[in-house]
Enzyme design. Structure first.
Site, PDB file in Angstrom:
ATOM      1  N   VAL A  12       0.826  -1.205   0.000  1.00  0.00           N
ATOM      2  CA  VAL A  12       0.000   0.000   0.000  1.00  0.00           C
ATOM      3  C   VAL A  12       0.864   1.261   0.000  1.00  0.00           C
ATOM      4  O   VAL A  12       0.664   2.169  -0.809  1.00  0.00           O
ATOM      5  CB  VAL A  12      -0.966   0.001   1.210  1.00  0.00           C
ATOM      6  N   THR A 122      -5.426  -0.473   7.577  1.00  0.00           N
ATOM      7  CA  THR A 122      -6.750  -0.927   8.002  1.00  0.00           C
ATOM      8  C   THR A 122      -6.716  -1.103   9.513  1.00  0.00           C
ATOM      9  O   THR A 122      -5.972  -1.944  10.025  1.00  0.00           O
ATOM     10  CB  THR A 122      -7.100  -2.252   7.305  1.00  0.00           C
ATOM     11  N   GLU A 153      -7.734   2.182   2.372  1.00  0.00           N
ATOM     12  CA  GLU A 153      -7.295   1.877   1.005  1.00  0.00           C
ATOM     13  C   GLU A 153      -8.033   0.629   0.504  1.00  0.00           C
ATOM     14  O   GLU A 153      -8.216  -0.326   1.234  1.00  0.00           O
ATOM     15  CB  GLU A 153      -5.770   1.639   1.019  1.00  0.00           C
ATOM     16  N   PHE A 154      -8.419   0.658  -0.772  1.00  0.00           N
ATOM     17  CA  PHE A 154      -9.170  -0.469  -1.343  1.00  0.00           C
ATOM     18  C   PHE A 154      -8.445  -1.122  -2.520  1.00  0.00           C
ATOM     19  O   PHE A 154      -9.026  -1.949  -3.209  1.00  0.00           O
ATOM     20  CB  PHE A 154     -10.562   0.013  -1.802  1.00  0.00           C
ATOM     21  N   LYS A 206     -14.155   0.307   5.685  1.00  0.00           N
ATOM     22  CA  LYS A 206     -13.122  -0.603   5.177  1.00  0.00           C
ATOM     23  C   LYS A 206     -13.373  -2.039   5.636  1.00  0.00           C
ATOM     24  O   LYS A 206     -13.370  -2.977   4.847  1.00  0.00           O
ATOM     25  CB  LYS A 206     -11.742  -0.110   5.638  1.00  0.00           C
ATOM     26  N   ASN A 210     -14.439  -5.356   3.183  1.00  0.00           N
ATOM     27  CA  ASN A 210     -13.682  -6.610   3.063  1.00  0.00           C
ATOM     28  C   ASN A 210     -14.486  -7.798   3.570  1.00  0.00           C
ATOM     29  O   ASN A 210     -14.473  -8.873   2.967  1.00  0.00           O
ATOM     30  CB  ASN A 210     -12.360  -6.500   3.827  1.00  0.00           C
ATOM     31  N   CYS A 262      -5.184  -9.429   3.593  1.00  0.00           N
ATOM     32  CA  CYS A 262      -6.264  -8.591   4.124  1.00  0.00           C
ATOM     33  C   CYS A 262      -7.476  -9.363   4.638  1.00  0.00           C
ATOM     34  O   CYS A 262      -7.802  -9.269   5.827  1.00  0.00           O
ATOM     35  CB  CYS A 262      -6.709  -7.591   3.062  1.00  0.00           C
ATOM     36  N   ARG A 329       0.977 -14.351   1.942  1.00  0.00           N
ATOM     37  CA  ARG A 329       0.366 -14.298   3.274  1.00  0.00           C
ATOM     38  C   ARG A 329      -1.006 -14.974   3.238  1.00  0.00           C
ATOM     39  O   ARG A 329      -1.850 -14.639   2.413  1.00  0.00           O
ATOM     40  CB  ARG A 329       0.244 -12.840   3.743  1.00  0.00           C
TER      41      ARG A 329
HETATM   42  P1  NAD Z   1       3.284  -4.559   4.200  1.00  0.00           P
HETATM   43  O1  NAD Z   1       3.531  -5.546   5.281  1.00  0.00           O
HETATM   44  O2  NAD Z   1       3.504  -4.963   2.778  1.00  0.00           O
HETATM   45  O3  NAD Z   1       4.179  -3.250   4.437  1.00  0.00           O
HETATM   46  C1  NAD Z   1       4.263  -2.587   5.656  1.00  0.00           C
HETATM   47  C2  NAD Z   1       5.570  -1.790   5.685  1.00  0.00           C
HETATM   48  O4  NAD Z   1       5.565  -0.954   6.830  1.00  0.00           O
HETATM   49  C3  NAD Z   1       6.806  -2.664   5.785  1.00  0.00           C
HETATM   50  O5  NAD Z   1       7.721  -2.329   4.773  1.00  0.00           O
HETATM   51  C4  NAD Z   1       7.372  -2.338   7.183  1.00  0.00           C
HETATM   52  O6  NAD Z   1       8.780  -2.412   7.264  1.00  0.00           O
HETATM   53  C5  NAD Z   1       6.885  -0.923   7.359  1.00  0.00           C
HETATM   54  N1  NAD Z   1       6.831  -0.470   8.748  1.00  0.00           N
HETATM   55  C6  NAD Z   1       6.418  -1.144   9.852  1.00  0.00           C
HETATM   56  N2  NAD Z   1       6.495  -0.370  10.932  1.00  0.00           N
HETATM   57  C7  NAD Z   1       6.952   0.848  10.530  1.00  0.00           C
HETATM   58  C8  NAD Z   1       7.223   2.061  11.182  1.00  0.00           C
HETATM   59  N3  NAD Z   1       7.013   2.213  12.494  1.00  0.00           N
HETATM   60  N4  NAD Z   1       7.691   3.102  10.453  1.00  0.00           N
HETATM   61  C9  NAD Z   1       7.908   2.982   9.123  1.00  0.00           C
HETATM   62  N5  NAD Z   1       7.654   1.837   8.447  1.00  0.00           N
HETATM   63  C10 NAD Z   1       7.175   0.783   9.132  1.00  0.00           C
HETATM   64  O7  NAD Z   1       1.803  -4.036   4.408  1.00  0.00           O
HETATM   65  P2  NAD Z   1       0.690  -3.734   3.283  1.00  0.00           P
HETATM   66  O8  NAD Z   1       0.229  -4.997   2.667  1.00  0.00           O
HETATM   67  O9  NAD Z   1       1.156  -2.621   2.432  1.00  0.00           O
HETATM   68  O10 NAD Z   1      -0.498  -3.220   4.224  1.00  0.00           O
HETATM   69  C11 NAD Z   1      -0.427  -1.989   4.929  1.00  0.00           C
HETATM   70  C12 NAD Z   1      -1.798  -1.667   5.487  1.00  0.00           C
HETATM   71  O11 NAD Z   1      -2.724  -1.442   4.412  1.00  0.00           O
HETATM   72  C13 NAD Z   1      -2.417  -2.782   6.329  1.00  0.00           C
HETATM   73  O12 NAD Z   1      -3.157  -2.237   7.373  1.00  0.00           O
HETATM   74  C14 NAD Z   1      -3.330  -3.492   5.355  1.00  0.00           C
HETATM   75  O13 NAD Z   1      -4.408  -4.127   5.989  1.00  0.00           O
HETATM   76  C15 NAD Z   1      -3.832  -2.326   4.514  1.00  0.00           C
HETATM   77  N6  NAD Z   1      -4.235  -2.712   3.152  1.00  0.00           N
HETATM   78  C16 NAD Z   1      -3.486  -3.593   2.438  1.00  0.00           C
HETATM   79  C17 NAD Z   1      -3.862  -3.911   1.133  1.00  0.00           C
HETATM   80  C18 NAD Z   1      -3.075  -4.915   0.333  1.00  0.00           C
HETATM   81  O14 NAD Z   1      -3.557  -5.324  -0.723  1.00  0.00           O
HETATM   82  N7  NAD Z   1      -1.869  -5.320   0.755  1.00  0.00           N
HETATM   83  C19 NAD Z   1      -4.999  -3.331   0.566  1.00  0.00           C
HETATM   84  C20 NAD Z   1      -5.731  -2.409   1.320  1.00  0.00           C
HETATM   85  C21 NAD Z   1      -5.334  -2.109   2.619  1.00  0.00           C
END
Ligand code: NAD
Length: 437
Positions: A12, A122, A153-154, A206, A210, A262, A329
């Site tokens: 995201v 989320t 985010e969606f 959100k 989902n 998610c 995941r």
């Molecule tokens: P991810 O695990 O791919 O990435 C998270 C990143 O955050 C990692 O690179 C990690 O090192 C970094 N991080 C952790 N703690 C930190 C901090 N204190 N400061 C700076 N960086 C830090 O996660 P993602 O899949 O991108 O998901 C992020 C959020 O968005 C989640 O809440 C998820 O539910 C939501 N979301 C994800 C998707 C998806 O398709 N992956 C879609 C919609 C919403």
């Protein structure tokens, strides 16, 4: 043009950062993972997402996008800080907010100018207020002007850039309407409906979205299991249902069930929230249970078909939780592989993008360079993820290569009649009675 900091460079955060840069803003992407940032500074993407590398490269060259691990540097000029860190499942299914807490605390530590903190992760209903509390208690400048906006985010992995640039809607929630309107301005060129609501409602939208999509999949899987017993074809059932405009076609594909980063954690977190607040999430619990059983059912059918799984060689095609991503995941493939391994089967597998990640999680699996090597000498072939490149394999060749020609099509990708005409014992999900297999 605005100055934006994006905290977290995962699926995201990185997409958000690069897309805002592409819209002409000055963006700093921040992460605590030094390897990740070091790689990004050298043009190496930490994730596979179609089109990502090219647009990162363009925006870095244009001087609009930089990467850092330094909060002070990242926040120093920012007008907006988007939090996009992970919110995985905690022990009881609740959302684990440790990364959100740490992002909010470190932002507060370096904050010395007005800032709009936009939460894209989320998070459970009420988290926006909690983040606001953390920042105001922690920040040294007590009269500092900051607001918290929820902007769930969606986007879908595999289509993330297109989804970000062409959203169905933007949801913004805040107690500070002016701050929400400023965030709305960032999206104004995308020409989509923008809904401004209160913080808690935005956070709930959100989870409800989902959970609803997961419910559709569990619903069609329950229908699929009935179809198997009753001799109906669930693919046709879903097509017939989906043509009804009130229903639509999306998320009505029967298969091994939903997975990914998610749905599993978000449905669990919503159910946990319900229990915590004294309501009984009966539907959500059924949705989770149906999904769990769907993988088991696949294993049982394979065992029955092969007269036991001990010492059998099973080929698995697809490891990512869905096509066009390297994200494993909660991937259905991984759970099916564990079930088969527990019953003594040996697994061979292939995935176009997810093998580097899968190698770290699956220690007994032999990874192959292509689908044909997976099939060679196998007692059964399982399709777990419907990548395009699996659509038109040379099945006559595969039939010759396999020890027993059994196919479990966990995504209903292939034509049962064609498979059976070649000589396979084919079974999909919810496609007619067992007796016709
Ligand atoms: P991810 O695990 O791919 O990435 C998270 C990143 O955050 C990692 O690179 C990690 O090192 C970094 N991080 C952790 N703690 C930190 C901090 N204190 N400061 C700076 N960086 C830090 O996660 P993602 O899949 O991108 O998901 C992020 C959020 O968005 C989640 O809440 C998820 O539910 C939501 N979301 C994800 C998707 C998806 O398709 N992956 C879609 C919609 C919403």
């Amino acid at each position: 043009m605005s100055n934006i900091c994006v905290v977290g460079t995962g699926y995201v955060g990185l997409v958000t950062g690069v897309c805002f840069a592409g819209l002409g803003n000055q963006v700093v992407c921040l992460d605590i993972d030094e390897n990740r940032i070091d790689g990004l500074q050298r043009g190496i993407m930490p994730i596979y997402e179609p089109g990502l590398e090219e647009i990162v490269d363009q925006n870095v060259r244009a001087g609009r996008l930089t990467f850092t691990t330094d909060y002070r540097k990242a926040i120093e000029k920012a007008e907006f800080a988007f939090i996009a860190v992970g919110t995985p499942s905690g022990v009881d299914g609740e959302a684990d907010l440790q990364y959100v807490r740490s992002a909010a605390e470190t932002t507060a530590d370096v904050l010395d100018h007005p800032l709009i903190v936009v939460n894209k992760s989320t998070v459970p209903v009420g988290t926006g207020d909690w983040v606001s509390d953390i920042i105001s208690k922690r920040c040294n400048h007590h009269d500092l002007d900051f607001s918290v906006v929820s902007n769930p985010e969606f986007l879908r992995e595999g289509a993330a850039i297109n989804d970000f640039m062409n959203p169905d809607r933007i949801i913004l929630g805040s107690t500070d309407k002016l701050a929400a309107e400023k965030v709305a301005q960032l999206y104004s060129t995308l020409r989509c409906p923008i809904m401004i609501t209160d913080l808690r409602t935005a956070e709930m939208i959100k989870y409800a979205s989902n959970a609803f999509l997961a419910t559709r999949i569990s619903f069609i899987n329950e229908i699929a299991n009935m179809c198997e017993e009753l001799g109906a074809d669930v693919s046709e059932v879903a097509r017939g249902m989906g043509d009804d405009k009130r229903i639509g076609h999306a998320f009505l594909d029967a298969g091994l069930g939903w997975g990914g980063s998610c749905f599993p954690k978000d449905v669990k977190a919503l159910a946990h929230m319900a229990v915590l607040h004294g309501t009984h999430p009966q539907l959500l619990q059924a949705v989770i249970e149906i999904n769990r059983n769907q993988r088991r059912r696949g294993g049982v059918r394979l065992r029955r078909s092969l007269n036991g799984l001990n010492d059998k060689v099973i080929g698995v095609l697809g490891l990512s939780f869905k096509p066009n991503t390297d994200d494993i995941r909660e991937a259905p493939a991984l759970e099916v592989i564990h079930l088969l391994e527990n019953e003594g089967a040996t697994i061979r597998a292939y995935d176009p993008q997810a093998m580097p990640a899968a190698r770290k999680a699956l220690h007994k699996v032999t990874f192959c360079e292509n689908p044909y090597l997976v099939a060679e000498g196998a007692d059964a072939l399982v399709l777990a993820t419907e990548w395009n490149e699996f659509k038109q394999l040379d099945f006559r060749c595969i039939f010759q290569m396999m020890r027993t020609p059994v196919i479990m099509d966990g995504r209903n990708l292939w034509d049962p009649a064609q498979m059976r005409a070649i000589g396979f014992r084919y079974f999909g999900v919810g496609r007619g009675c067992e007796s016709s297999e």
